[in-house]
Design an enzyme around this catalytic site. Structure first.
Site, mmCIF file in Angstrom:
data_model
loop_
_atom_site.group_PDB
_atom_site.id
_atom_site.type_symbol
_atom_site.label_atom_id
_atom_site.label_comp_id
_atom_site.label_asym_id
_atom_site.label_seq_id
_atom_site.Cartn_x
_atom_site.Cartn_y
_atom_site.Cartn_z
ATOM 1 N N VAL A 26 102.964 -14.937 47.763
ATOM 2 C CA VAL A 26 101.629 -14.938 48.366
ATOM 3 C C VAL A 26 101.350 -13.602 49.034
ATOM 4 O O VAL A 26 100.290 -12.996 48.847
ATOM 5 C CB VAL A 26 101.486 -16.097 49.370
ATOM 6 C CG1 VAL A 26 100.146 -16.004 50.107
ATOM 7 C CG2 VAL A 26 101.604 -17.440 48.665
ATOM 8 N N PRO A 46 112.245 -12.367 57.106
ATOM 9 C CA PRO A 46 113.638 -11.964 56.908
ATOM 10 C C PRO A 46 113.871 -11.261 55.579
ATOM 11 O O PRO A 46 114.760 -10.416 55.457
ATOM 12 C CB PRO A 46 114.406 -13.297 56.962
ATOM 13 C CG PRO A 46 113.488 -14.253 57.645
ATOM 14 C CD PRO A 46 112.111 -13.833 57.277
ATOM 15 N N PRO A 177 83.163 4.199 17.718
ATOM 16 C CA PRO A 177 82.988 4.455 16.285
ATOM 17 C C PRO A 177 81.846 3.695 15.619
ATOM 18 O O PRO A 177 81.538 3.964 14.459
ATOM 19 C CB PRO A 177 84.332 4.019 15.700
ATOM 20 C CG PRO A 177 84.814 2.963 16.630
ATOM 21 C CD PRO A 177 84.372 3.411 17.990
ATOM 22 N N ASP A 200 72.107 8.886 19.422
ATOM 23 C CA ASP A 200 72.444 9.450 18.123
ATOM 24 C C ASP A 200 72.459 8.359 17.059
ATOM 25 O O ASP A 200 72.640 7.176 17.364
ATOM 26 C CB ASP A 200 73.843 10.084 18.164
ATOM 27 C CG ASP A 200 73.804 11.498 18.727
ATOM 28 O OD1 ASP A 200 72.703 12.055 18.840
ATOM 29 O OD2 ASP A 200 74.883 12.020 19.064
ATOM 30 N N LYS A 222 70.725 12.913 14.062
ATOM 31 C CA LYS A 222 70.941 14.115 13.260
ATOM 32 C C LYS A 222 71.385 13.648 11.887
ATOM 33 O O LYS A 222 72.569 13.646 11.563
ATOM 34 C CB LYS A 222 71.994 15.007 13.917
ATOM 35 C CG LYS A 222 71.572 15.546 15.270
ATOM 36 C CD LYS A 222 72.657 16.412 15.868
ATOM 37 C CE LYS A 222 72.232 16.970 17.204
ATOM 38 N NZ LYS A 222 73.286 17.800 17.819
ATOM 39 N N GLY A 253 77.951 8.924 19.403
ATOM 40 C CA GLY A 253 78.992 8.262 18.641
ATOM 41 C C GLY A 253 80.361 8.819 19.005
ATOM 42 O O GLY A 253 80.499 9.986 19.372
ATOM 43 N N GLY A 254 81.389 7.986 18.917
ATOM 44 C CA GLY A 254 82.745 8.438 19.202
ATOM 45 C C GLY A 254 82.911 8.862 20.636
ATOM 46 O O GLY A 254 82.535 8.147 21.564
ATOM 47 N N MET A 337 83.340 14.668 9.272
ATOM 48 C CA MET A 337 82.164 15.388 8.750
ATOM 49 C C MET A 337 82.508 16.239 7.528
ATOM 50 O O MET A 337 82.005 17.346 7.362
ATOM 51 C CB MET A 337 81.551 16.278 9.843
ATOM 52 C CG MET A 337 81.117 15.508 11.080
ATOM 53 S SD MET A 337 80.445 16.568 12.380
ATOM 54 C CE MET A 337 81.911 17.469 12.893
ATOM 55 N N GLY A 366 83.085 3.129 9.298
ATOM 56 C CA GLY A 366 84.215 2.441 9.907
ATOM 57 C C GLY A 366 83.864 1.606 11.115
ATOM 58 O O GLY A 366 83.024 1.992 11.937
#
Length: 410
Positions: A26, A46, A177, A200, A222, A253-254, A337, A366
């Protein structure tokens, strides 16, 4: 007393004497919170568990190695009675009553003058839950309610808007991801508190549907070979909205700093005097191969892995990558990429010593519902990409680890 609910209150114990009787499990559970509250903790027992003893050795608490004695609670503000001796517990409880010291008893809550709530914390908020009906206390239900509230605050499913003026600022949030469940708890909470989200294409798009109607979402996608929002325009949008006093989230992302241009955005914000919080994200360089059954390292197969950008070809004068050196490595090569440049990349790796038979896996989209994996070798990958119509985003893994997972047995 049992007919009335407990009165909830937050004790400010900094520098104030707190006595804990008993050094067992406790005490081990309760001491960290008392230490964090800045209490002057005296443990009287003790013996103690190794964890409690470590707290004493570190100077976080004072420990008198003896049984309870009358007078131990005389100068205390708060007491926790948790010994295995019923008589000592009763005597200490009586002393606490005489000295008007709020007292928690682990052996008999009905005889205590205070109860310890189930507590949790989330970004400066302490959640404390007590059962209001003393005759029907249910510690498991109390803890479950605590957990549900804290988890909701952390992951953003329970939104508690700030009503006081907030400091203008931007959060660069790594969204992971693609699977919305793979964003960090902090990232999801900041999204739930945002006024403006600049997102993004590779961020977890499903999370945008959960945002309240008042949140402005700006598409900073993009898209390869299509429409794009220039980086300068993104920086300006972040600055302008933050200067309006809005909570701005840049959802990427990522991870923001793994080919995410996060530092460029941070530098622009710093020059404009805008405070910025960076929330790391799960990088696709590791998570996407993992989702496809590919470990980037494996005992006896690969002792290192290298992550490289393939957005410019090896023979491009803008390339900063030492491709000949990468070809000489024996570990795993992860290329981001690089779908449209993989032919040139494969040729360069082979030309500088990498075997044409080296396994290659391409994992498209993924961690999302559209995920698919296409396998090849360095010698065949260019033709395979064309034949299978592999498109970005895709993570490319080069190395023997491609054959380690269950797919190699198919």
């Amino acid at each position: 007393m049992a007919e009335h609910p407990a009165y909830p209150v937050g004790l400010r114990l900094t520098g104030r004497r707190v006595v804990v009787l008993g050094g067992g499990q406790v005490a081990q559970r309760r001491l960290p919170a008392l230490i964090a509250a800045g209490a002057d903790v005296l443990l009287v027992s003790p013996g103690a568990t190794p964890s409690v003893e470590a707290m004493a050795d570190a100077g976080e608490i004072r420990w008198e190695r003896r049984p309870y004695a009358d007078g131990d609670l005389a100068d205390a503000w708060y007491a926790l009675i948790a010994t295995s001796d019923p008589e000592a517990n009763a005597a200490a409880s009586a002393e606490a009553e005489r000295h008007r010291v709020w007292c928690v008893r682990s052996d008999d809550a009905d005889l205590a003058t205070a109860w310890t709530p189930a507590t949790g914390h989330s970004e400066g908020v302490t959640v404390a839950v007590l059962t209001t009906d003393a005759r029907g206390r249910d510690p498991r239900r109390t803890a479950a309610i605590r957990d549900a509230v804290v988890e909701g605050l952390r992951d953003g499913t329970l939104v508690a808007p700030h009503h006081r003026t907030r400091t203008a600022g931007v959060a660069l949030v790594g969204g992971g991801p693609g699977d919305p469940d793979l964003i960090t708890v902090r990232g999801r909470r900041l999204l739930a508190e945002a006024d403006v989200v600049i997102a993004d294409r590779l961020g977890p798009r499903d999370l945008l549907a959960e945002l309240p109607p008042h949140v402005e979402v700006i598409d900073a996608a993009k898209i390869p070979y299509g429409r794009f929002m220039a980086q300068e325009a993104i920086n300006n949008a972040l600055i302008e909205h933050a200067k309006q006093g809005k909570a701005v989230v840049r959802l990427k992302g990522g991870d923001p700093y793994v080919f995410g241009r996060g530092m460029e955005e941070l530098q622009a914000l710093a020059e404009a005097g805008i405070p910025c919080t960076v929330v790391p994200g799960i990088s696709s360089s590791i998570s996407v191969p993992g989702a496809a059954g590919i470990p980037v390292t494996h005992r006896g197969v690969a002792h290192e892995f290298t992550v490289v950008s393939g957005h410019v070809a090896p023979d491009d004068e803008r390339s900063l990558v030492d491709w000949p050196a990468l070809a000489r490595l024996t570990g795993t090569l992860v290329i981001l990429m690089g779908v449209d440049k993989i032919g040139k990349i494969a040729e360069t790796l082979i030309a500088h010593g990498r075997s044409p038979d080296t396994p290659v896996a391409l994992v498209q989209e993924g961690t999302t519902a559209a995920q698919r994996r296409v396998d090849a070798t360095l010698a065949t990958v260019a033709a395979t990409v064309a034949a299978e119509e592999v498109r970005p985003p895709a993570v490319i893994v080069v190395g023997e680890v491609v054959h380690v997972g269950p797919r190699s047995a198919e």
